[in-house]
Design a protein around this motif. Structure first.
Motif, mmCIF file in Angstrom:
data_model
loop_
_atom_site.group_PDB
_atom_site.id
_atom_site.type_symbol
_atom_site.label_atom_id
_atom_site.label_comp_id
_atom_site.label_asym_id
_atom_site.label_seq_id
_atom_site.Cartn_x
_atom_site.Cartn_y
_atom_site.Cartn_z
ATOM 1 N N ASP A 24 15.436 60.500 62.333
ATOM 2 C CA ASP A 24 15.447 59.059 62.080
ATOM 3 C C ASP A 24 16.738 58.602 61.423
ATOM 4 O O ASP A 24 17.046 57.422 61.415
ATOM 5 C CB ASP A 24 14.281 58.691 61.161
ATOM 6 C CG ASP A 24 13.060 58.357 61.968
ATOM 7 O OD1 ASP A 24 13.108 58.568 63.191
ATOM 8 O OD2 ASP A 24 12.065 57.899 61.390
ATOM 9 N N ILE A 25 17.452 59.546 60.819
ATOM 10 C CA ILE A 25 18.678 59.176 60.116
ATOM 11 C C ILE A 25 19.828 59.241 61.092
ATOM 12 O O ILE A 25 20.118 60.295 61.652
ATOM 13 C CB ILE A 25 18.910 60.119 58.933
ATOM 14 C CG1 ILE A 25 17.783 59.916 57.913
ATOM 15 C CG2 ILE A 25 20.244 59.853 58.294
ATOM 16 C CD1 ILE A 25 17.643 61.047 56.979
ATOM 17 N N ILE A 26 20.450 58.091 61.328
ATOM 18 C CA ILE A 26 21.525 58.054 62.303
ATOM 19 C C ILE A 26 22.832 57.762 61.589
ATOM 20 O O ILE A 26 22.957 56.755 60.903
ATOM 21 C CB ILE A 26 21.228 56.988 63.374
ATOM 22 C CG1 ILE A 26 20.065 57.472 64.232
ATOM 23 C CG2 ILE A 26 22.455 56.731 64.221
ATOM 24 C CD1 ILE A 26 19.744 56.581 65.370
ATOM 25 N N ASP A 51 21.535 54.767 57.305
ATOM 26 C CA ASP A 51 20.171 54.711 56.784
ATOM 27 C C ASP A 51 20.225 54.345 55.312
ATOM 28 O O ASP A 51 21.037 54.889 54.564
ATOM 29 C CB ASP A 51 19.504 56.070 56.966
ATOM 30 C CG ASP A 51 18.037 56.039 56.630
ATOM 31 O OD1 ASP A 51 17.245 55.822 57.547
ATOM 32 O OD2 ASP A 51 17.694 56.221 55.453
ATOM 33 N N PHE A 69 18.068 54.694 52.693
ATOM 34 C CA PHE A 69 17.674 55.682 51.685
ATOM 35 C C PHE A 69 18.698 56.806 51.617
ATOM 36 O O PHE A 69 18.985 57.329 50.533
ATOM 37 C CB PHE A 69 16.288 56.238 52.004
ATOM 38 C CG PHE A 69 15.731 57.101 50.913
ATOM 39 C CD1 PHE A 69 15.462 56.563 49.666
ATOM 40 C CD2 PHE A 69 15.490 58.437 51.109
ATOM 41 C CE1 PHE A 69 14.973 57.357 48.653
ATOM 42 C CE2 PHE A 69 14.994 59.233 50.103
ATOM 43 C CZ PHE A 69 14.728 58.690 48.870
ATOM 44 N N ASN A 70 19.257 57.152 52.773
ATOM 45 C CA ASN A 70 20.316 58.150 52.827
ATOM 46 C C ASN A 70 21.511 57.723 51.981
ATOM 47 O O ASN A 70 22.061 58.511 51.204
ATOM 48 C CB ASN A 70 20.712 58.313 54.294
ATOM 49 C CG ASN A 70 21.296 59.667 54.560
ATOM 50 O OD1 ASN A 70 22.386 59.764 55.080
ATOM 51 N ND2 ASN A 70 20.603 60.712 54.197
ATOM 52 N N LEU A 98 20.753 58.059 48.287
ATOM 53 C CA LEU A 98 20.844 59.448 47.833
ATOM 54 C C LEU A 98 22.297 59.877 47.655
ATOM 55 O O LEU A 98 22.631 60.579 46.698
ATOM 56 C CB LEU A 98 20.146 60.376 48.822
ATOM 57 C CG LEU A 98 18.626 60.341 48.779
ATOM 58 C CD1 LEU A 98 18.057 61.217 49.867
ATOM 59 C CD2 LEU A 98 18.118 60.811 47.438
ATOM 60 N N PHE A 99 23.170 59.436 48.571
ATOM 61 C CA PHE A 99 24.591 59.777 48.436
ATOM 62 C C PHE A 99 25.161 59.166 47.153
ATOM 63 O O PHE A 99 25.948 59.811 46.449
ATOM 64 C CB PHE A 99 25.379 59.292 49.650
ATOM 65 C CG PHE A 99 25.381 60.260 50.805
ATOM 66 C CD1 PHE A 99 25.819 61.557 50.631
ATOM 67 C CD2 PHE A 99 24.966 59.874 52.059
ATOM 68 C CE1 PHE A 99 25.832 62.448 51.685
ATOM 69 C CE2 PHE A 99 24.967 60.761 53.118
ATOM 70 C CZ PHE A 99 25.404 62.050 52.932
ATOM 71 N N ALA A 107 23.491 58.459 44.425
ATOM 72 C CA ALA A 107 22.947 59.203 43.284
ATOM 73 C C ALA A 107 23.662 60.537 43.123
ATOM 74 O O ALA A 107 23.965 60.966 42.004
ATOM 75 C CB ALA A 107 21.450 59.425 43.473
ATOM 76 N N LEU A 108 23.973 61.184 44.253
ATOM 77 C CA LEU A 108 24.693 62.470 44.198
ATOM 78 C C LEU A 108 26.084 62.279 43.604
ATOM 79 O O LEU A 108 26.520 63.050 42.745
ATOM 80 C CB LEU A 108 24.779 63.068 45.613
ATOM 81 C CG LEU A 108 25.501 64.399 45.760
ATOM 82 C CD1 LEU A 108 24.856 65.452 44.899
ATOM 83 C CD2 LEU A 108 25.497 64.862 47.203
ATOM 84 N N ILE A 147 11.838 48.238 47.643
ATOM 85 C CA ILE A 147 11.426 46.854 47.886
ATOM 86 C C ILE A 147 11.878 46.413 49.273
ATOM 87 O O ILE A 147 11.136 45.751 50.013
ATOM 88 C CB ILE A 147 11.999 45.930 46.779
ATOM 89 C CG1 ILE A 147 11.249 46.183 45.484
ATOM 90 C CG2 ILE A 147 11.873 44.465 47.174
ATOM 91 C CD1 ILE A 147 11.829 45.485 44.297
ATOM 92 N N LEU A 179 12.339 48.398 51.813
ATOM 93 C CA LEU A 179 11.454 49.088 52.773
ATOM 94 C C LEU A 179 10.104 48.396 52.861
ATOM 95 O O LEU A 179 9.565 48.197 53.955
ATOM 96 C CB LEU A 179 11.270 50.552 52.349
ATOM 97 C CG LEU A 179 10.224 51.344 53.146
ATOM 98 C CD1 LEU A 179 10.637 51.480 54.590
ATOM 99 C CD2 LEU A 179 10.001 52.725 52.552
ATOM 100 N N THR A 190 11.298 49.159 57.480
ATOM 101 C CA THR A 190 12.226 50.104 58.082
ATOM 102 C C THR A 190 13.392 50.362 57.133
ATOM 103 O O THR A 190 13.602 49.613 56.185
ATOM 104 C CB THR A 190 12.750 49.576 59.429
ATOM 105 O OG1 THR A 190 13.596 50.566 59.989
ATOM 106 C CG2 THR A 190 13.499 48.291 59.257
ATOM 107 N N LEU A 191 14.133 51.429 57.383
ATOM 108 C CA LEU A 191 15.281 51.762 56.541
ATOM 109 C C LEU A 191 16.566 51.842 57.342
ATOM 110 O O LEU A 191 17.642 51.984 56.780
ATOM 111 C CB LEU A 191 15.047 53.109 55.843
ATOM 112 C CG LEU A 191 14.072 53.114 54.675
ATOM 113 C CD1 LEU A 191 13.699 54.533 54.312
ATOM 114 C CD2 LEU A 191 14.659 52.417 53.482
ATOM 115 N N SER A 192 16.465 51.782 58.672
ATOM 116 C CA SER A 192 17.646 51.949 59.507
ATOM 117 C C SER A 192 18.460 50.666 59.538
ATOM 118 O O SER A 192 17.918 49.575 59.688
ATOM 119 C CB SER A 192 17.206 52.328 60.916
ATOM 120 O OG SER A 192 18.309 52.286 61.768
#
Lengths: 162, 223
Positions: free
Chosen positions: B18-20, B91, B93-94, B97-98, B100-101, B142, B144, B149-151
């Motif tokens: 799902d992550i493009i 994406d 959420f992706n 996460l980046f 946060a990393l 929120i 989402l 959707t997240l895309s």
């Protein structure tokens, strides 16, 4: 107080977390007045609450249906063309989990929360890259913490002994 | 807003379920620049700061030890790669996460130094980074909940409403805290007062790139 004085006060690192949390708190208060409504066409659907419990399903409330490698269960992907085998393994259970399921109707949550009890295709297949990143964040946190522990805490202790 | 109107023509996608990940001329350029800088930082050596001392002719040299050097270089490379990933992700959420990393690795890069003032500033920055994860992930949740959707390809076609606007501003506050931009820059400015300039530089560079990308993403979601 003029603006320059305010900026000077803001240049002190000790004050920054307080300013940040104040702004965040004030903004979250605004959220109380924003109309919130859940869009029901979610990408990652769940069955209605308690529906599987009342139906007497022994792995409620997480039953996703399907048969391993034969018929797909319910897992929805945003782009099904990129995950062709979706749903095929989300009914897999380890032998222990399978026996518990056969013998008792009360352990659905325990089965799925134990290691090996759950193959979550959202975690490992459709959104697998996110799972890799999440564990990378954890690993980096451990790298930093263990480096600090080895080089500061333990070495300083040795120095005192000398 | 259409993806093409912000970044240029879509050159290609890298589907990971799902992550493009997607490439447009803008994102390709940012990706190459950040990877180039990461490479330069990976092969460069740290400088030595010389502090003149009073009441004598001696100078204080503050250098970076080999163990500290290795730990900081590793974290700097991870930081560069995480920033590069955030440049091309498609994406939401992706991306979160980046960010946060990058935030946690930024703290790690300065956590290895010996100067107490710098460590103090890094601690304060760590507090903000921890607090910022609430608006960061909350904003994503929120958005989402409001859109389902997240895309980015889907989000770009969905009309905005007050809930999406609230989530987006929350996300912006999270990115601002995590990357330490104005008015929260004081902690980061203090963190730079230590030897080891190439590794310090990637903290700065990753924040700049993340903010550019975050603004582009907010434009995609909101307009």
């Amino acid at each position: 107080m003029d603006l320059g004085e305010f900026w000077n006060k803001l240049a002190n690192p000790d004050r920054i977390p307080r300013v940040f949390s104040l702004i965040l708190g004030l903004f979250l208060l605004i959220g109380l007045f924003v109309p919130f409504s859940l869009n029901n066409e979610q990408l990652y659907p769940r069955p209605a609450p308690q529906e599987q419990m009342f139906a007497g399903d022994s792995i409620a409330p997480y039953d996703r249906g399907g048969e391993i490698l034969e018929t797909p269960g319910i897992t929805v992907a945003q782009y099904p063309q990129y995950s062709k085998k979706i749903g095929m393994i989300n009914s897999y259970m380890s032998p222990i989990a399978y026996n518990i399921k056969k013998n008792s109707p009360y352990f659905g949550t325990s089965i799925y929360s134990s290691p090996g009890g759950l193959i979550d295709e959202i975690l490992y297949y459709t959104r697998g890259f996110d799972t890799i990143l999440e564990s990378t964040i954890l690993m980096m946190a451990f790298v930093i913490a263990s480096w600090l522990a080895l080089n500061f805490t333990m070495r300083n202790k040795n120095k005192k002994d000398d | 807003m259409d993806i093409g109107s912000l970044g240029g023509n879509l050159l290609g996608i890298i589907p990971l379920g799902d992550i493009i990940l997607y490439l447009t001329p803008l994102h390709l350029f940012m990706l190459i620049v950040i990877l180039l800088f990461t490479f330069l930082i990976a092969v460069s050596r740290t400088e030595t700061q010389v502090e003149a001392s009073f009441e004598g002719l001696k100078d204080n040299k503050s250098t970076v030890g080999i163990a500290e050097f290795k730990a900081r270089r590793f974290l700097a490379i991870v930081c560069g790669i995480a920033t590069a990933g955030a440049m091309i992700t498609g994406d939401l959420f992706n991306f979160i996460l980046f960010v946060a990393l990058t935030g946690i690795v930024n703290i790690g890069i300065v956590s290895a130094v010996k100067q107490i003032d710098v460590l103090n500033a890094a601690f304060q920055y760590g507090l903000i980074a921890m607090m910022a994860s609430l608006p960061l992930f909350g904003g994503g949740a929120i958005i989402l909940a409001a859109t389902g959707t997240l895309s980015f390809f889907e989000l770009a076609n969905i009309a905005s409403n007050p809930m999406i606007l609230f989530g987006s501003i929350l996300l912006l506050i999270g990115v601002a805290g995590e990357t330490g931009i104005a008015p929260f820059f004081a902690t980061k400015a203090e963190m730079f007062r230590t030897p080891g300039s190439p590794f310090i530089l990637i903290i700065h560079l990753s924040s700049l790139f993340m903010i550019i990308r975050a603004i582009e993403i907010l434009l995609l979601i909101l307009t």
